[in-house]
Each structure stands twice: as C-alpha cells, then as structure tokens.
Motif scaffolding. Structure first.
Motif, PDB file in Angstrom:
ATOM      1  N   SER A  88      -6.173 -50.694  14.631  1.00 56.46           N
ATOM      2  CA  SER A  88      -5.555 -52.005  14.336  1.00 56.46           C
ATOM      3  C   SER A  88      -5.747 -53.112  15.338  1.00 56.46           C
ATOM      4  O   SER A  88      -6.085 -54.308  14.964  1.00 56.46           O
ATOM      5  N   LEU A  89      -5.998 -52.638  16.714  1.00 53.55           N
ATOM      6  CA  LEU A  89      -6.136 -53.673  17.623  1.00 53.55           C
ATOM      7  C   LEU A  89      -7.602 -54.036  17.604  1.00 53.55           C
ATOM      8  O   LEU A  89      -7.901 -55.175  18.003  1.00 53.55           O
ATOM      9  N   LEU A  90      -8.488 -53.290  16.796  1.00 51.35           N
ATOM     10  CA  LEU A  90     -10.003 -53.868  16.559  1.00 51.35           C
ATOM     11  C   LEU A  90     -10.094 -54.508  15.586  1.00 51.35           C
ATOM     12  O   LEU A  90     -11.189 -55.173  15.186  1.00 51.35           O
ATOM     13  N   LEU A  91      -8.996 -54.737  14.652  1.00 53.65           N
ATOM     14  CA  LEU A  91      -9.296 -55.636  13.423  1.00 53.65           C
ATOM     15  C   LEU A  91      -8.667 -57.043  13.422  1.00 53.65           C
ATOM     16  O   LEU A  91      -8.059 -57.182  14.729  1.00 53.65           O
ATOM     17  N   PRO A  92      -9.440 -57.903  12.853  1.00 54.71           N
ATOM     18  CA  PRO A  92      -8.842 -59.336  12.915  1.00 54.71           C
ATOM     19  C   PRO A  92      -7.205 -59.435  13.119  1.00 54.71           C
ATOM     20  O   PRO A  92      -6.825 -58.731  12.118  1.00 54.71           O
ATOM     21  N   ALA A  93      -6.754 -60.398  13.614  1.00 55.66           N
ATOM     22  CA  ALA A  93      -5.115 -60.215  13.701  1.00 55.66           C
ATOM     23  C   ALA A  93      -4.614 -60.447  12.389  1.00 55.66           C
ATOM     24  O   ALA A  93      -3.490 -59.784  12.000  1.00 55.66           O
ATOM     25  N   ARG A  94      -5.064 -61.109  11.303  1.00 51.72           N
ATOM     26  CA  ARG A  94      -4.682 -61.262  10.037  1.00 51.72           C
ATOM     27  C   ARG A  94      -4.464 -60.128   9.283  1.00 51.72           C
ATOM     28  O   ARG A  94      -3.685 -59.711   8.132  1.00 51.72           O
ATOM     29  N   ARG A  95      -5.346 -58.764   9.762  1.00 48.09           N
ATOM     30  CA  ARG A  95      -5.474 -57.735   8.768  1.00 48.09           C
ATOM     31  C   ARG A  95      -4.501 -56.769   9.482  1.00 48.09           C
ATOM     32  O   ARG A  95      -4.402 -55.794   8.872  1.00 48.09           O
ATOM     33  N   ARG A  96      -4.048 -56.995  10.638  1.00 46.82           N
ATOM     34  CA  ARG A  96      -3.489 -55.792  11.094  1.00 46.82           C
ATOM     35  C   ARG A  96      -2.061 -55.228  10.710  1.00 46.82           C
ATOM     36  O   ARG A  96      -2.076 -54.070  10.506  1.00 46.82           O
ATOM     37  N   ARG A  97      -1.411 -56.046  10.200  1.00 47.80           N
ATOM     38  CA  ARG A  97      -0.006 -55.707   9.611  1.00 47.80           C
ATOM     39  C   ARG A  97      -0.008 -55.127   8.400  1.00 47.80           C
ATOM     40  O   ARG A  97       0.669 -53.899   8.176  1.00 47.80           O
ATOM     41  N   GLY A  98      -0.929 -55.362   7.594  1.00 49.22           N
ATOM     42  CA  GLY A  98      -1.070 -54.681   6.301  1.00 49.22           C
ATOM     43  C   GLY A  98      -1.800 -53.360   6.319  1.00 49.22           C
ATOM     44  O   GLY A  98      -1.439 -52.245   5.985  1.00 49.22           O
ATOM     45  N   PHE A  99      -2.748 -53.303   7.340  1.00 45.34           N
ATOM     46  CA  PHE A  99      -3.304 -52.170   7.804  1.00 45.34           C
ATOM     47  C   PHE A  99      -2.396 -50.950   8.033  1.00 45.34           C
ATOM     48  O   PHE A  99      -2.204 -49.920   7.739  1.00 45.34           O
ATOM     49  N   VAL A 100      -1.710 -51.380   9.043  1.00 45.03           N
ATOM     50  CA  VAL A 100      -0.562 -50.531   9.607  1.00 45.03           C
ATOM     51  C   VAL A 100       0.520 -50.012   8.780  1.00 45.03           C
ATOM     52  O   VAL A 100       0.975 -48.984   8.478  1.00 45.03           O
ATOM     53  N   SER A 101       1.001 -51.168   7.930  1.00 39.85           N
ATOM     54  CA  SER A 101       1.879 -50.853   6.923  1.00 39.85           C
ATOM     55  C   SER A 101       1.470 -49.893   5.878  1.00 39.85           C
ATOM     56  O   SER A 101       2.117 -48.892   5.660  1.00 39.85           O
ATOM     57  N   ASP A 102       0.444 -49.862   5.397  1.00 37.97           N
ATOM     58  CA  ASP A 102      -0.262 -49.016   4.311  1.00 37.97           C
ATOM     59  C   ASP A 102      -0.687 -47.656   4.879  1.00 37.97           C
ATOM     60  O   ASP A 102      -0.404 -46.858   4.314  1.00 37.97           O
ATOM     61  N   SER A 103      -1.120 -47.857   6.330  1.00 37.47           N
ATOM     62  CA  SER A 103      -1.388 -46.409   6.945  1.00 37.47           C
ATOM     63  C   SER A 103      -0.170 -45.625   7.273  1.00 37.47           C
ATOM     64  O   SER A 103      -0.331 -44.409   7.010  1.00 37.47           O
ATOM     65  N   VAL A 104       0.939 -46.293   7.670  1.00 40.16           N
ATOM     66  CA  VAL A 104       2.196 -45.574   7.922  1.00 40.16           C
ATOM     67  C   VAL A 104       2.672 -45.078   6.768  1.00 40.16           C
ATOM     68  O   VAL A 104       3.040 -43.828   6.506  1.00 40.16           O
ATOM     69  N   GLU A 105       2.491 -45.808   5.623  1.00 37.03           N
ATOM     70  CA  GLU A 105       3.227 -45.135   4.274  1.00 37.03           C
ATOM     71  C   GLU A 105       2.254 -44.147   3.799  1.00 37.03           C
ATOM     72  O   GLU A 105       2.895 -43.041   3.225  1.00 37.03           O
ATOM     73  N   GLN A 106       1.084 -44.252   3.817  1.00 34.73           N
ATOM     74  CA  GLN A 106       0.199 -43.016   3.465  1.00 34.73           C
ATOM     75  C   GLN A 106       0.301 -41.647   4.202  1.00 34.73           C
ATOM     76  O   GLN A 106       0.650 -40.789   3.705  1.00 34.73           O
ATOM     77  N   LEU A 107       0.449 -41.977   5.542  1.00 37.76           N
ATOM     78  CA  LEU A 107       0.744 -40.881   6.334  1.00 37.76           C
ATOM     79  C   LEU A 107       1.963 -40.204   6.262  1.00 37.76           C
ATOM     80  O   LEU A 107       2.141 -38.967   6.094  1.00 37.76           O
ATOM     81  N   LEU A 108       2.888 -40.779   6.317  1.00 35.81           N
ATOM     82  CA  LEU A 108       4.491 -40.355   6.003  1.00 35.81           C
ATOM     83  C   LEU A 108       4.594 -39.770   4.709  1.00 35.81           C
ATOM     84  O   LEU A 108       5.304 -38.682   4.542  1.00 35.81           O
ATOM     85  N   THR A 109       4.061 -40.302   3.583  1.00 31.93           N
ATOM     86  CA  THR A 109       4.234 -39.895   2.256  1.00 31.93           C
ATOM     87  C   THR A 109       3.451 -38.841   2.196  1.00 31.93           C
ATOM     88  O   THR A 109       3.802 -37.699   1.541  1.00 31.93           O
ATOM     89  N   GLY A 110       2.164 -38.814   2.510  1.00 30.00           N
ATOM     90  CA  GLY A 110       1.022 -37.942   2.502  1.00 30.00           C
ATOM     91  C   GLY A 110       1.589 -36.577   3.083  1.00 30.00           C
ATOM     92  O   GLY A 110       1.377 -35.523   2.442  1.00 30.00           O
ATOM     93  N   LEU A 111       1.868 -36.494   4.252  1.00 29.57           N
ATOM     94  CA  LEU A 111       2.414 -35.521   5.217  1.00 29.57           C
ATOM     95  C   LEU A 111       3.808 -35.057   4.468  1.00 29.57           C
ATOM     96  O   LEU A 111       4.135 -33.852   4.937  1.00 29.57           O
ATOM     97  N   GLY A 112       4.634 -35.876   4.391  1.00 27.58           N
ATOM     98  CA  GLY A 112       5.827 -35.684   4.311  1.00 27.58           C
ATOM     99  C   GLY A 112       6.073 -35.178   2.485  1.00 27.58           C
ATOM    100  O   GLY A 112       7.201 -34.403   2.369  1.00 27.58           O
ATOM    101  N   GLY A 113       5.038 -35.395   1.916  1.00 31.96           N
ATOM    102  CA  GLY A 113       5.232 -35.040   0.499  1.00 31.96           C
ATOM    103  C   GLY A 113       6.308 -35.994  -0.477  1.00 31.96           C
ATOM    104  O   GLY A 113       6.961 -36.974   0.079  1.00 31.96           O
ATOM    105  N   ASP A 114       6.449 -35.820  -1.800  1.00 31.98           N
ATOM    106  CA  ASP A 114       7.104 -36.758  -2.305  1.00 31.98           C
ATOM    107  C   ASP A 114       8.505 -36.089  -2.549  1.00 31.98           C
ATOM    108  O   ASP A 114       8.785 -35.188  -3.016  1.00 31.98           O
ATOM    109  N   PRO A 115       9.483 -36.990  -1.921  1.00 33.00           N
ATOM    110  CA  PRO A 115      10.923 -36.494  -2.046  1.00 33.00           C
ATOM    111  C   PRO A 115      11.391 -36.223  -3.327  1.00 33.00           C
ATOM    112  O   PRO A 115      12.307 -35.302  -3.399  1.00 33.00           O
ATOM    113  N   ASP A 116      10.931 -36.624  -4.422  1.00 33.39           N
ATOM    114  CA  ASP A 116      11.232 -36.357  -5.779  1.00 33.39           C
ATOM    115  C   ASP A 116      10.886 -35.307  -6.452  1.00 33.39           C
ATOM    116  O   ASP A 116      11.221 -35.042  -7.488  1.00 33.39           O
ATOM    117  N   THR A 117       9.624 -34.710  -5.771  1.00 30.97           N
ATOM    118  CA  THR A 117       9.082 -33.360  -6.168  1.00 30.97           C
ATOM    119  C   THR A 117       9.668 -32.063  -5.979  1.00 30.97           C
ATOM    120  O   THR A 117       9.986 -31.911  -4.760  1.00 30.97           O
TER     121      THR A 117
END
Length: 198
Positions: A168-197
């Motif tokens: 994220s530090l290599l991205l323009p400042a305006r893109r960092r928050r969205g990149f981090v937010s999307d990545s955290v969600e993908q990683l936690l949900t992807g590795l954690g699985g869907d809790p409703d499944t």
C-alpha cells in the motif's frame, strides 16, 4: 508498554518522534543524531545528550515504535472481545486498525526499517515479536470464531497483511485505504471461510 517507554520525558518523546520521521524518510543509514536534531528543530547535540550512541537511539526508537503498535493491537483486542463470534465485525475492526496505520506512513515505514534491522539485532527482534505475537493471537481468535483453528493460518495471514501494508505504501495515497480494506476482507474471509457455511 515497555518500562523504558513509560518513563520517557516529553523531550525524549519529541526526539523519538523526530527519529521516527528521519528513519522513515531517510532509511537506516540516514538515522543520525544530527538528522534527528534537525527534524526536531533542536540545537545540534541535543539528541545525543539523551541517547549517547546510535545504538542507544535505535534501541529506544525500537521500543517507542513497538509500544505504539502494541497499544493499537491491545485496543483491537478489547474491541474484538466485545463481539465474540461476529466474523464480519472482526473483519471490520482489523481493517479499521490497518487503515489507521495507513494514516501514519512514517510509523509504518519506520517499522519496516526496524524490522529489517531486527534481523541483525536480537533485542529489537524480541520487542517486535511481542506485539506481532499478540496480533497473531487475535487473528487466530477471529479465525476460530469462523470455524478455522489452524494456528499456522493466523501466522500466515498476519504475514500476508504485512505484505499488504508494504504494498500500500507504494500506491498513490488516494488508493491506499481502499486497497487495504479490500485486501483485509479478502484475506480474513478467504482464510477464515464463510461463518454461515456449515
């Protein structure tokens, strides 16, 4: 918080905040007493009066940065404890923490510089391992709430999140928050699985 950091005088805190900026912007080789004095707006020789050697300055800076990160991780733990089993809220809280760290790019960059230095300095390595272990334990709790109990998954995830912060530090400042937010969600949900499944 380490005892050393708890006892810091306002002037020592000022010097270490300036050292954080110098380390982030000039790298390990640029971290000198003179550069810190300039950044803090202090007379030359001021920082060396408080931290006699460069090693003392780096050691104190390692405690200073690690304690700031540890405080954030402890606060995350309190928030996660208030929502046991709520995977979506846990993902949001972890994402919020990483987004907050993005608002402190000097802290992040200094942490990366100190992490590299810690590969050659056992004392620094110990300080940085403490807060990171706490973060791994909290992520493990999040994954456990989603039905994933593999301890190595949490460690892998925290390592992946470190990579997200670096990228994220290599991205323009305006893109960092969205990149981090999307990545955290993908990683936690992807590795954690869907809790409703089932």
């Amino acid at each position: 918080m380490s005892p050393a950091t708890e006892e810091l005088s306002p002037r020592r805190r000022e010097i270490l905040a300036a050292a954080t900026t110098v380390l982030a912007q000039q790298g390990n080789r640029g971290l000198t007493h003179r550069a810190v004095d300039r950044e803090a707006g202090l007379a030359e020789g001021s920082s060396s009066a408080y931290f006699r050697t460069r090693e003392a300055l780096i050691g104190a800076l390692g405690d200073f940065v690690a304690d700031r990160l540890a405080g954030d991780v402890q606060a995350l733990g309190v928030r996660l404890a208030s929502c046991p089993g709520d995977h979506e809220r846990a993902v949001a809280e972890v994402s919020r923490l990483f987004s907050r760290w993005l608002e402190q790019p000097d802290l992040l960059a200094a942490r990366l510089e100190l992490t590299v230095a810690a590969t050659r300095d056992p004392r620094l390595a110990e300080r940085f391992t403490q807060w990171r272990d706490d973060l791994v334990a909290m992520v493990r709790e999040v994954l456990s709430g989603a039905g994933t109990n593999d301890g190595t998954t949490a460690e892998t995830l925290v390592a992946a999140l470190d990579g997200v912060l670096l990228a994220s530090l290599l991205l323009p400042a305006r893109r960092r928050r969205g990149f981090v937010s999307d990545s955290v969600e993908q990683l936690l949900t992807g590795l954690g699985g869907d809790p409703d499944t089932p």
